[in-house]
Motif scaffolding. Sequence first.
Motif, mmCIF file in Angstrom:
data_model
loop_
_atom_site.group_PDB
_atom_site.id
_atom_site.type_symbol
_atom_site.label_atom_id
_atom_site.label_comp_id
_atom_site.label_asym_id
_atom_site.label_seq_id
_atom_site.Cartn_x
_atom_site.Cartn_y
_atom_site.Cartn_z
ATOM 1 N N ALA A 77 0.929 -1.238 -0.202
ATOM 2 C CA ALA A 77 -0.032 0.055 -0.063
ATOM 3 C C ALA A 77 0.897 1.311 0.148
ATOM 4 O O ALA A 77 0.462 2.121 -0.783
ATOM 5 N N LEU A 78 1.867 1.274 0.546
ATOM 6 C CA LEU A 78 2.815 2.570 0.705
ATOM 7 C C LEU A 78 3.632 2.664 -0.360
ATOM 8 O O LEU A 78 4.292 3.876 -0.564
ATOM 9 N N SER A 79 3.468 1.669 -1.267
ATOM 10 C CA SER A 79 4.600 1.863 -2.613
ATOM 11 C C SER A 79 3.716 2.622 -3.492
ATOM 12 O O SER A 79 4.410 2.833 -4.710
ATOM 13 N N VAL A 80 2.358 2.684 -3.528
ATOM 14 C CA VAL A 80 1.532 3.438 -4.540
ATOM 15 C C VAL A 80 0.876 4.720 -3.811
ATOM 16 O O VAL A 80 0.599 4.868 -2.614
ATOM 17 N N ARG A 81 0.774 5.605 -5.070
ATOM 18 C CA ARG A 81 0.234 7.107 -4.653
ATOM 19 C C ARG A 81 -0.604 7.266 -5.504
ATOM 20 O O ARG A 81 -0.600 7.038 -6.942
ATOM 21 N N PHE A 82 -1.813 7.681 -5.053
ATOM 22 C CA PHE A 82 -3.014 7.814 -5.905
ATOM 23 C C PHE A 82 -3.209 9.246 -6.138
ATOM 24 O O PHE A 82 -4.210 9.630 -6.993
ATOM 25 N N LEU A 83 -2.675 10.274 -5.547
ATOM 26 C CA LEU A 83 -2.848 11.697 -5.499
ATOM 27 C C LEU A 83 -1.648 12.355 -5.908
ATOM 28 O O LEU A 83 -0.664 11.719 -5.610
ATOM 29 N N CYS A 84 -1.504 13.416 -6.601
ATOM 30 C CA CYS A 84 -0.579 14.306 -6.710
ATOM 31 C C CYS A 84 -0.745 15.555 -6.620
ATOM 32 O O CYS A 84 -1.905 15.957 -6.617
ATOM 33 N N ALA A 85 0.284 16.672 -6.338
ATOM 34 C CA ALA A 85 -0.247 17.951 -6.558
ATOM 35 C C ALA A 85 0.013 18.798 -7.648
ATOM 36 O O ALA A 85 0.978 18.357 -8.492
ATOM 37 N N GLU A 86 -0.961 19.572 -7.960
ATOM 38 C CA GLU A 86 -1.003 20.332 -9.237
ATOM 39 C C GLU A 86 -1.556 21.734 -9.065
ATOM 40 O O GLU A 86 -2.608 21.830 -8.387
ATOM 41 N N ASN A 87 -0.593 22.535 -9.068
ATOM 42 C CA ASN A 87 -0.949 24.103 -8.888
ATOM 43 C C ASN A 87 -1.505 24.224 -7.492
ATOM 44 O O ASN A 87 -2.567 24.670 -7.100
ATOM 45 N N HIS A 88 -0.550 23.578 -6.615
ATOM 46 C CA HIS A 88 -0.897 23.680 -4.859
ATOM 47 C C HIS A 88 -2.198 23.102 -4.455
ATOM 48 O O HIS A 88 -2.799 23.276 -3.501
ATOM 49 N N ARG A 89 -2.744 21.900 -5.414
ATOM 50 C CA ARG A 89 -3.996 21.348 -5.168
ATOM 51 C C ARG A 89 -3.786 19.929 -5.274
ATOM 52 O O ARG A 89 -3.229 19.453 -6.337
ATOM 53 N N GLN A 90 -4.308 19.354 -4.723
ATOM 54 C CA GLN A 90 -4.317 17.724 -4.849
ATOM 55 C C GLN A 90 -5.312 17.371 -5.796
ATOM 56 O O GLN A 90 -6.419 17.780 -6.069
ATOM 57 N N ARG A 91 -4.742 16.338 -6.556
ATOM 58 C CA ARG A 91 -5.598 15.873 -7.854
ATOM 59 C C ARG A 91 -5.595 14.419 -7.881
ATOM 60 O O ARG A 91 -4.383 13.710 -7.440
ATOM 61 N N ILE A 92 -6.150 13.652 -8.420
ATOM 62 C CA ILE A 92 -6.299 12.114 -8.536
ATOM 63 C C ILE A 92 -5.316 11.973 -9.679
ATOM 64 O O ILE A 92 -5.361 12.456 -10.720
ATOM 65 N N ARG A 93 -4.233 11.112 -9.502
ATOM 66 C CA ARG A 93 -2.805 11.034 -10.327
ATOM 67 C C ARG A 93 -3.365 10.406 -11.413
ATOM 68 O O ARG A 93 -3.098 10.735 -12.550
ATOM 69 N N ASP A 94 -3.941 9.183 -11.609
ATOM 70 C CA ASP A 94 -4.521 8.629 -12.833
ATOM 71 C C ASP A 94 -6.202 8.393 -12.454
ATOM 72 O O ASP A 94 -6.554 9.385 -12.114
ATOM 73 N N ARG A 95 -6.560 7.566 -13.192
ATOM 74 C CA ARG A 95 -8.118 7.541 -13.072
ATOM 75 C C ARG A 95 -8.467 6.382 -11.960
ATOM 76 O O ARG A 95 -9.768 5.795 -11.828
ATOM 77 N N THR A 96 -7.566 5.963 -11.019
ATOM 78 C CA THR A 96 -7.927 5.174 -9.884
ATOM 79 C C THR A 96 -7.524 5.810 -8.676
ATOM 80 O O THR A 96 -6.610 6.346 -8.224
ATOM 81 N N VAL A 97 -8.307 5.483 -7.591
ATOM 82 C CA VAL A 97 -8.080 6.103 -6.338
ATOM 83 C C VAL A 97 -8.523 5.193 -5.314
ATOM 84 O O VAL A 97 -9.602 4.620 -5.560
ATOM 85 N N GLN A 98 -7.660 4.924 -4.233
ATOM 86 C CA GLN A 98 -8.310 3.937 -3.457
ATOM 87 C C GLN A 98 -7.821 4.287 -2.060
ATOM 88 O O GLN A 98 -6.774 5.223 -1.696
ATOM 89 N N GLY A 99 -8.688 4.143 -0.916
ATOM 90 C CA GLY A 99 -8.435 4.709 0.281
ATOM 91 C C GLY A 99 -9.499 3.953 1.369
ATOM 92 O O GLY A 99 -9.797 2.885 1.261
ATOM 93 N N ARG A 100 -9.783 4.766 2.512
ATOM 94 C CA ARG A 100 -10.587 4.367 3.505
ATOM 95 C C ARG A 100 -11.586 5.401 3.888
ATOM 96 O O ARG A 100 -11.246 6.448 3.715
ATOM 97 N N ILE A 101 -12.816 4.911 4.071
ATOM 98 C CA ILE A 101 -13.837 5.963 4.476
ATOM 99 C C ILE A 101 -13.709 6.241 5.961
ATOM 100 O O ILE A 101 -13.531 5.273 6.885
#
Length: 149
Positions: A77-101
Amino acid sequence: MTDLENVRLDPIDMIDSAGDSHRFHCQMRLLGPDMIVLDAFELREDVRAGYEFRTMGEPEDDVLTLLGRLVEKMRRALSVRFLCAENHRQRIRDRTVQGRISSDMSGFENMPVVVVDGKEIAWDDFGRMLMAFEGWQFRLDIADPADEL
């Protein structure tokens, strides 16, 4: 099962793919007569926050084997990033996001938050991230914390 309560596991320090350090505290619990749960979680100001992981086994299982299985799950889990920063805002890196509610208990309403890449994201902010995909289809799979995604 009296030996279970005497198992003490030291915190585990791990580094994620961005080079950030995470300290995980472990807790083992007996659920009924035939299941044990091993949780690893981060603490922020003495409250669970950030990444959380779980594995399950049987009371006869070796604790170190369960811990090894949990650590491997954490590494993946720690080896994968689903978010990245763009113009000081977080965005979804690709078309997949995984996390916890999770939930935001600080406000008047008990609003959901999602934890992605170990970071809490307010429901409204997560919705804004999804707007980059307006008009697209999506699938939401809800899984038990012990399950592999």
